[in-house]
Design an enzyme around this catalytic site. Structure first.
Site, short mmCIF file in Angstrom:
data_model
loop_
_atom_site.label_atom_id
_atom_site.label_comp_id
_atom_site.label_asym_id
_atom_site.label_seq_id
_atom_site.Cartn_x
_atom_site.Cartn_y
_atom_site.Cartn_z
CG ASP A 116 -0.23 0.24 2.52
OD1 ASP A 116 1.00 0.02 2.56
OD2 ASP A 116 -0.89 0.63 3.50
CG ASN A 117 4.83 1.45 0.72
OD1 ASN A 117 5.92 1.57 0.15
ND2 ASN A 117 4.50 0.38 1.42
CB CYS A 167 5.22 2.38 -19.11
SG CYS A 167 6.81 1.89 -19.82
CB CYS A 181 -4.90 0.39 2.99
SG CYS A 181 -4.87 0.20 1.21
#
Length: 245
Positions: A116-117, A167, A181
């Site tokens: 979550d990072n 990308c 989160c």
């Protein structure tokens, strides 16, 4: 042939008994994102789970406020044993970083990342590119999720390289602009859905059925219950496989 999956996340991961696959995950609540992936993979004999000892996560309570919850490796072992008592549980008590990511995944064939990072996501995706490993990566917001599969070490039907994570996301957002989160909270049912979809992509990568989410970002909006797919392609200026510097 015997092999295994390792989890390198802050909370949990599953390990296969007959093939080498890796995934990592961080979420608010032990029984959603990781559980969704484990529920679908353990029946396919893809099943180790691991946790970082003493890591504090958030569980959903009244008012959608995250509450602290300490997850021990023993807790994770019990949860997986309830699904499949034949799965072996191994703890990996370290945080994945740029320094150890490539070494960690070197012995495995598929990586699934639910961290979550952005620091971890970039570290994992860069390591998978250099190690030439497929990566299934998912992300959660409070009421939305996204999923894609990355195979940038391969080329597409048009002969161009498949896109990298950079990308799709050339640079991370400004610090503090996207809360993790554990701070923002997530809808547990949505985390379970995304974990299940993630498992589907892992099984697809193993068996080769259908069309993987390579160059496509699946976006899920739980508020309107809409599923949309956004196409993206190789960027020649990306720092990993780009030709323009």
């Amino acid at each position: 042939q015997r092999g295994h999956i390792i989890a390198f996340s802050s909370i949990a991961g599953w390990r296969a008994r007959r093939a080498n696959y890796v995934y990592g995950s961080t979420k608010a609540g032990l029984d959603a994102f990781c559980q969704g992936l484990a529920d679908k993979l353990h029946g396919s004999r893809l099943g180790l789970i691991t946790a970082r000892p003493g890591f504090v996560i958030g569980s959903m309570t009244e008012g959608m406020k995250p509450a602290p919850l300490s997850v021990r490796p023993e807790d994770v072992a019990e949860a997986v044993a309830a699904l499949n008592p034949h799965v072996k549980v191994v703890s990996h008590p370290f945080r994945l970083t740029e320094a150890n990511a490539e070494e960690t995944i070197a012995g495995y064939d598929i990586v699934a990342d639910g961290s979550d990072n952005f620091a971890t996501r970039y570290a994992v995706s860069d390591a998978c590119f250099h190690a030439k490993r497929p990566l299934v990566t998912a992300a959660l917001g409070r009421f939305d999720g996204s999923l894609t599969t990355l195979r940038p070490h391969e080329t597409g039907p048009d002969g161009r390289p498949n896109p990298t994570y950079r990308c799709l996301f050339p640079s991370p957002p400004p610090p503090g602009s996207v809360p993790p989160c554990a701070e923002a909270g997530v809808l547990g049912a949505l985390a379970g859905v995304m974990g299940s979809l993630m498992a589907m992509e892992v099984v697809r990568a193993i068996t080769g059925f259908g069309e993987p989410l390579v160059g496509r970002l699946l976006m899920v909006d739980a508020r309107s219950m809409r599923f949309e797919t956004l196409g993206y392609g190789w960027d020649e200026t990306n720092p990993l496989s780009g030709t323009v510097r």
